[in-house]
Structures are given as structure tokens and as C-alpha cells.
Design a protein around this motif. Structure first.
Motif: not given
Length: 120
Positions: A42-68
Motif C-alpha cells: 500500500a505504501v512505503a515509509v522512509r524513516l528519518p535519520q536519527l539526528a533528523d528525528s531528534l530535531d523533529h521531536i524537539l520541534a514537536a515538543m515546542e509546538r505542543r508547549r506553544g513556546m520555544p
């Protein structure tokens, strides 16, 4: 919406949360994960590099908290470090430096937060 389209729509939030990318199954490479639905690719999933994943997690945490993250108080920053440690953020090369930069603190401070957790 077909069953296959529903399946893809269902997995999209998970793929987005980890910073992955959805591709047509015939465009997937050897390192991509192909997901099948009802016996059909149905679909292929391209997983991120670990370092990119950490940046993505940090950005998501900022969005959830609504501030840097750097604007959080000390207790909230310690909680962020606790969550990131549980998610394996510090096993990534330069993980401590990346987190310290996002939190606006020194590497030494991040290590202190990590050590404080081990003592309790």
C-alpha cells in the motif's frame, strides 16, 4: 475512500510523528519499510535519520508547549530532558549538544539534569 486509502490515512499521523515520509510502494528503496494492506503493498515509509528525528521531536515538543523550549522554566526543562532520555535522544551522536541548544542551556546543565534523575 478505499480500504487502502483508509489504511494510509491511519498510519500517516504515526509516520508524521517520527518525521518519516510516505511514498508510493514502487518508489521505496532498500532501507524503506513497505506496508501492505489486504495482501497488497500500500505504501512505503522512509524513516528519518536519527539526528533528523531528534530535531523533529524537539520541534514537536515546542509546538505542543506553544513556546520555544528555551523559554521554559528549569523544572519544565528537566521534564523535557526526562522525556527525551526515555525516547533515546541521548544515544544519538551530538544528542546532548542538540538538546542543550534547543533548551538554551549548556551541555553541563543537561548532564546535571540527567544525573539528577539517576539519583532519585
Amino acid at each position: 475512500m478505499t480500504g487502502e486509502e483508509s489504511f494510509i490515512a491511519a498510519v500517516k499521523p504515526l509516520v508524521d510523528a517520527i518525521g518519516g515520509e510516505l511514498l508510493p510502494p514502487d518508489e521505496g528503496g532498500p532501507d524503506d519499510v513497505v506496508l501492505a494492506w489486504a495482501g497488497v503493498d500500500a505504501v512505503a515509509v522512509r524513516l528519518p535519520q536519527l539526528a533528523d528525528s531528534l530535531d523533529h521531536i524537539l520541534a514537536a515538543m515546542e509546538r505542543r508547549r506553544g513556546m520555544p523550549l528555551a523559554d521554559l522554566d528549569r523544572k519544565a526543562k528537566q521534564e523535557v530532558v526526562r522525556v527525551l532520555e526515555a525516547r533515546g535522544a541521548f544515544s544519538v551522536r551530538h544528542g546532548v549538544e542538540t538538546v542543550a541548544g534547543a533548551l538554551g542551556v549548556s551541555r553541563f546543565t543537561v548532564y546535571n539534569y540527567l544525573n539528577r534523575e539517576k539519583e532519585t
